[in-house]
Every structure is written in C-alpha cells, then in structure tokens.
Design a protein around this motif. Structure first.
Motif, PDB file in Angstrom:
ATOM      1  N   THR A  92      -8.131   6.864 -10.195  1.00  0.00           N
ATOM      2  CA  THR A  92      -7.169   6.011 -10.909  1.00  0.00           C
ATOM      3  C   THR A  92      -5.737   6.534 -10.794  1.00  0.00           C
ATOM      4  OG1 THR A  92      -7.658   7.225 -12.952  1.00  0.00           O
ATOM      5  CG2 THR A  92      -8.889   5.187 -12.552  1.00  0.00           C
ATOM      6  N   ASP A  93      -5.564   7.734 -10.241  1.00  0.00           N
ATOM      7  CA  ASP A  93      -4.200   8.239 -10.032  1.00  0.00           C
ATOM      8  C   ASP A  93      -3.522   7.587  -8.828  1.00  0.00           C
ATOM      9  OD1 ASP A  93      -4.337   9.965 -12.191  1.00  0.00           O
ATOM     10  OD2 ASP A  93      -5.118  11.642 -11.000  1.00  0.00           O
ATOM     11  N   ILE A  94      -4.296   6.953  -7.967  1.00  0.00           N
ATOM     12  CA  ILE A  94      -3.734   6.291  -6.784  1.00  0.00           C
ATOM     13  C   ILE A  94      -3.136   4.957  -7.209  1.00  0.00           C
ATOM     14  CG2 ILE A  94      -4.234   5.288  -4.520  1.00  0.00           C
ATOM     15  CD1 ILE A  94      -6.489   7.289  -4.209  1.00  0.00           C
ATOM     16  N   ARG A  95      -1.901   4.722  -6.845  1.00  0.00           N
ATOM     17  CA  ARG A  95      -1.216   3.478  -7.185  1.00  0.00           C
ATOM     18  C   ARG A  95      -1.245   2.519  -5.997  1.00  0.00           C
ATOM     19  NH1 ARG A  95      -2.290   4.820 -11.346  1.00  0.00           N
ATOM     20  NH2 ARG A  95      -0.996   5.608 -13.053  1.00  0.00           N
ATOM     21  N   ASP A  96      -1.355   1.247  -6.313  1.00  0.00           N
ATOM     22  CA  ASP A  96      -1.396   0.225  -5.263  1.00  0.00           C
ATOM     23  C   ASP A  96      -0.132   0.269  -4.420  1.00  0.00           C
ATOM     24  OD1 ASP A  96      -2.466  -1.777  -3.773  1.00  0.00           O
ATOM     25  OD2 ASP A  96      -2.557  -3.259  -5.381  1.00  0.00           O
ATOM     26  N   SER A  97       0.984   0.561  -5.059  1.00  0.00           N
ATOM     27  CA  SER A  97       2.259   0.589  -4.352  1.00  0.00           C
ATOM     28  C   SER A  97       2.377   1.751  -3.365  1.00  0.00           C
ATOM     29  CB  SER A  97       3.413   0.668  -5.360  1.00  0.00           C
ATOM     30  OG  SER A  97       3.294   1.822  -6.176  1.00  0.00           O
ATOM     31  N   SER A  98       1.430   2.700  -3.398  1.00  0.00           N
ATOM     32  CA  SER A  98       1.496   3.841  -2.486  1.00  0.00           C
ATOM     33  C   SER A  98       1.206   3.448  -1.044  1.00  0.00           C
ATOM     34  CB  SER A  98       0.508   4.927  -2.924  1.00  0.00           C
ATOM     35  OG  SER A  98      -0.840   4.477  -2.814  1.00  0.00           O
ATOM     36  N   LEU A  99       0.614   2.273  -0.851  1.00  0.00           N
ATOM     37  CA  LEU A  99       0.322   1.790   0.501  1.00  0.00           C
ATOM     38  C   LEU A  99       1.381   0.790   0.929  1.00  0.00           C
ATOM     39  CD1 LEU A  99      -1.570   1.597   2.989  1.00  0.00           C
ATOM     40  CD2 LEU A  99      -2.736  -0.283   1.814  1.00  0.00           C
ATOM     41  N   ASN A 100       2.075   1.095   1.996  1.00  0.00           N
ATOM     42  CA  ASN A 100       3.058   0.180   2.579  1.00  0.00           C
ATOM     43  C   ASN A 100       2.409  -0.496   3.784  1.00  0.00           C
ATOM     44  OD1 ASN A 100       5.170  -1.114   3.886  1.00  0.00           O
ATOM     45  ND2 ASN A 100       6.638   0.536   3.525  1.00  0.00           N
ATOM     46  N   GLU A 101       2.179  -1.795   3.676  1.00  0.00           N
ATOM     47  CA  GLU A 101       1.477  -2.513   4.746  1.00  0.00           C
ATOM     48  C   GLU A 101       2.175  -2.385   6.098  1.00  0.00           C
ATOM     49  OE1 GLU A 101      -0.517  -6.378   3.920  1.00  0.00           O
ATOM     50  OE2 GLU A 101       0.624  -6.247   2.057  1.00  0.00           O
ATOM     51  N   ARG A 102       3.480  -2.266   6.092  1.00  0.00           N
ATOM     52  CA  ARG A 102       4.223  -2.197   7.356  1.00  0.00           C
ATOM     53  C   ARG A 102       3.984  -0.882   8.082  1.00  0.00           C
ATOM     54  NH1 ARG A 102      10.229  -4.609   7.000  1.00  0.00           N
ATOM     55  NH2 ARG A 102       9.918  -4.296   9.230  1.00  0.00           N
ATOM     56  N   ASN A 103       3.463   0.117   7.370  1.00  0.00           N
ATOM     57  CA  ASN A 103       3.216   1.416   7.982  1.00  0.00           C
ATOM     58  C   ASN A 103       1.760   1.632   8.377  1.00  0.00           C
ATOM     59  OD1 ASN A 103       5.923   2.076   7.628  1.00  0.00           O
ATOM     60  ND2 ASN A 103       5.576   3.048   5.643  1.00  0.00           N
ATOM     61  N   ILE A 104       0.938   0.609   8.234  1.00  0.00           N
ATOM     62  CA  ILE A 104      -0.484   0.757   8.556  1.00  0.00           C
ATOM     63  C   ILE A 104      -0.661   0.935  10.060  1.00  0.00           C
ATOM     64  CG2 ILE A 104      -2.701  -0.451   8.629  1.00  0.00           C
ATOM     65  CD1 ILE A 104      -2.030  -1.660   5.931  1.00  0.00           C
ATOM     66  N   ASN A 105      -1.355   2.005  10.434  1.00  0.00           N
ATOM     67  CA  ASN A 105      -1.650   2.272  11.839  1.00  0.00           C
ATOM     68  C   ASN A 105      -2.891   3.150  11.928  1.00  0.00           C
ATOM     69  OD1 ASN A 105      -0.813   5.020  11.434  1.00  0.00           O
ATOM     70  ND2 ASN A 105       1.310   4.386  11.737  1.00  0.00           N
ATOM     71  N   ILE A 106      -3.250   3.571  13.120  1.00  0.00           N
ATOM     72  CA  ILE A 106      -4.460   4.354  13.322  1.00  0.00           C
ATOM     73  C   ILE A 106      -4.423   5.659  12.540  1.00  0.00           C
ATOM     74  CG2 ILE A 106      -3.500   5.359  15.422  1.00  0.00           C
ATOM     75  CD1 ILE A 106      -7.232   4.655  14.632  1.00  0.00           C
ATOM     76  N   ASN A 107      -3.248   6.237  12.348  1.00  0.00           N
ATOM     77  CA  ASN A 107      -3.154   7.495  11.614  1.00  0.00           C
ATOM     78  C   ASN A 107      -3.534   7.321  10.143  1.00  0.00           C
ATOM     79  OD1 ASN A 107      -2.265   9.026  13.851  1.00  0.00           O
ATOM     80  ND2 ASN A 107      -0.162   8.325  13.544  1.00  0.00           N
ATOM     81  N   ILE A 108      -3.230   6.162   9.571  1.00  0.00           N
ATOM     82  CA  ILE A 108      -3.636   5.877   8.190  1.00  0.00           C
ATOM     83  C   ILE A 108      -5.151   5.771   8.114  1.00  0.00           C
ATOM     84  CG2 ILE A 108      -3.351   4.349   6.218  1.00  0.00           C
ATOM     85  CD1 ILE A 108      -0.806   5.787   7.034  1.00  0.00           C
ATOM     86  N   VAL A 109      -5.771   5.149   9.111  1.00  0.00           N
ATOM     87  CA  VAL A 109      -7.232   5.056   9.131  1.00  0.00           C
ATOM     88  C   VAL A 109      -7.850   6.448   9.129  1.00  0.00           C
ATOM     89  CG1 VAL A 109      -9.241   4.286  10.455  1.00  0.00           C
ATOM     90  CG2 VAL A 109      -7.215   2.831  10.325  1.00  0.00           C
TER      91      VAL A 109
END
Length: 263
Positions: A132-149
């Motif tokens: 629950t410490d993880i916030r939804d806003s911590s993920l920026n969709e524009r930065n999604i790439n293989i390294n995030i996976v």
C-alpha cells in the motif's frame, strides 16, 4: 501509375486468391476463451485491474490476429508480383505492395511494445495491492519500456518466462533478416522493397571510431525471403500471448487471495 482497370484487376486477382487460400486455424487466437473472471474478487481496486485486463487482453488478441491476416495478405501479393508483367511490376510494388510490406515488417516491434505496456500496467496494479506504500502516480506511462518490465522479474513467478518470450519478438535474428528495416524506416533511410538501390552514398565508421564516406547502395528487400521470418515472428507472438495469459492468471490469483469475494 496503375490505371483504374489495372488496379481493379489486381485486386480482383487478390481477392480470388484470398478466398481460395486456407489459413491454419491454430494461427488465430479465439476471442471467446480469454476472459478474466469478474466475480471472484471484490473492491474498487479490482474493478480497475479487471477492466484494464479485459481491455488489454482483447487488444493483444486483435494485434496477434491482425498480424497473421496481414502476413497472409502480403504473401498473396508476393505471389501476384511473381506473376506480374514486367511493365506493371514497379507500379504494383510502389502503389500496393510496398506500403503493406513496410507496415507488416514493422509490426513485431509494435506488438512487442503492447505486451510490454500490458505487463507493466497489470503488474503495477497488483503490486499496489500487495504494498500500500506504492502510489499509482509513481508509474509514468510515457516511460514504460522493457527496463520497467525487468523490475518485476522477481515479483511474479511467471515474469521470467514472459521476459524470455518477449525477447523472441523483434529479436536480432529478425532484425538481421530484415536488414534493420523498422529502425531505419523510422530513424534514417530504409532499404527499398523489391526494387531499387537505397542510399548510394553513405557515412561509414571504422573499427577505430573514425568515419569515412563512400559509395555503396543498399540492396532492396526481397519479400519472398522475408516471409519465413514474419511467420516465425507471428509464432513468437502466439508464444508470448500464452506467457502474458499465465502471468495475468498468477496476478488474478493474488487478488483472489488478498481481497476475495466472500458474498
């Protein structure tokens, strides 16, 4: 430029061949099989995960199936090209075959990015449930790439197999088979399709890092030679769909364990 009669004759020939062709049914993924159970979990967070999963899986099904359809289309056009009169060959290539070929050759990269996006979006939602410490806003969709996976590799048992399957799409073998066409098409100047030399004057780099300029055109891509690589890439897309479905199933089981529907 093809005149009206020539254009229509080519397309009549194409549709006749398409209607008479047979496609292996196991190359198409069925839509009625892949649904995320809605009633086993409860809560507003689950509603978000469920809607994302349902929509993303449907889009992946669409992408995989359309890829195979387009490969079939391209294969038929290549057959027509091989029988085309010489005086119409260039017009057929430039007006019909080359635009389709360019799109189909670039499709594995497009599909790969969609699987990356899907895996990250669903993993992010599931990790927010677990921590629950993880916030939804911590993920920026524009930065999604293989390294995030790769950050989720140790978070889910199914993720390493998914990453391995992901690495088979738009891999080095495919890049070499297509002479890096997709990258050159978007960022530089690609080879032509079927006819004509591309970039007859180029910049080259020596092993020591120095550069020089010289003549040396890029030979055109021959679609007959590329079609086997496209079919291999479609098989890789089938394999990764199985991997993402397994990964999603693991994540659904986490939701069912943490917030089960007990009504």
């Amino acid at each position: 430029m093809l005149n009206r009669e020539q254009y229509l004759n080519f397309h009549t020939d194409y549709y006749t061949r398409l209607e008479n062709s047979t496609a292996s049914e196991n190359r198409y993924l069925p839509y009625d099989v892949y649904h995320v159970p809605a009633e086993t979990v409860m809560g507003p967070q689950w509603l978000i995960f469920h809607q994302l999963a349902e929509n993303l899986i449907r889009e992946l099904l669409n992408a995989n199936n359309q890829f195979f359809t387009n490969i079939r289309k391209l294969s038929i056009w290549v057959d027509i090209l091989n029988e085309c009169p010489d005086e119409l060959r260039n017009d057929l290539i430039f007006e019909i075959i080359s635009p389709l070929g360019s799109y189909v050759i670039g499709t594995p990269y497009i599909i790969k990015q969609r699987y990356i996006y899907t895996a990250v979006m669903l993993s992010h939602q599931t990790q927010m449930l677990q921590n629950t410490d993880i916030r939804d806003s911590s993920l920026n969709e524009r930065n999604i790439n293989i390294n995030i996976v790769r950050r989720y590799r140790d978070s889910f048992e199914s993720m390493p197999a998914f990453i391995d399957a992901l690495n088979q799409i738009d891999d080095d073998d495919y890049t070499n088979a297509t002479v890096n066409y997709r990258n050159l098409y978007h960022h530089r100047i690609p080879p032509r399709i079927e006819v004509g030399l591309g970039m007859t004057f180029n910049r080259f780099r020596n092993p020591d890092g120095s550069v020089y300029y010289g003549l040396g055109g890029i030979q055109p891509l021959r679609l007959t030679e590329i079609l086997p690589a496209l079919y291999d890439q479609h098989q890789a897309c089938l394999d990764i769909f199985n991997s993402i479905w397994t990964l999603m199933g693991e994540q659904v089981s986490i939701w069912e364990r943490i917030v089960p529907n007990e009504t």
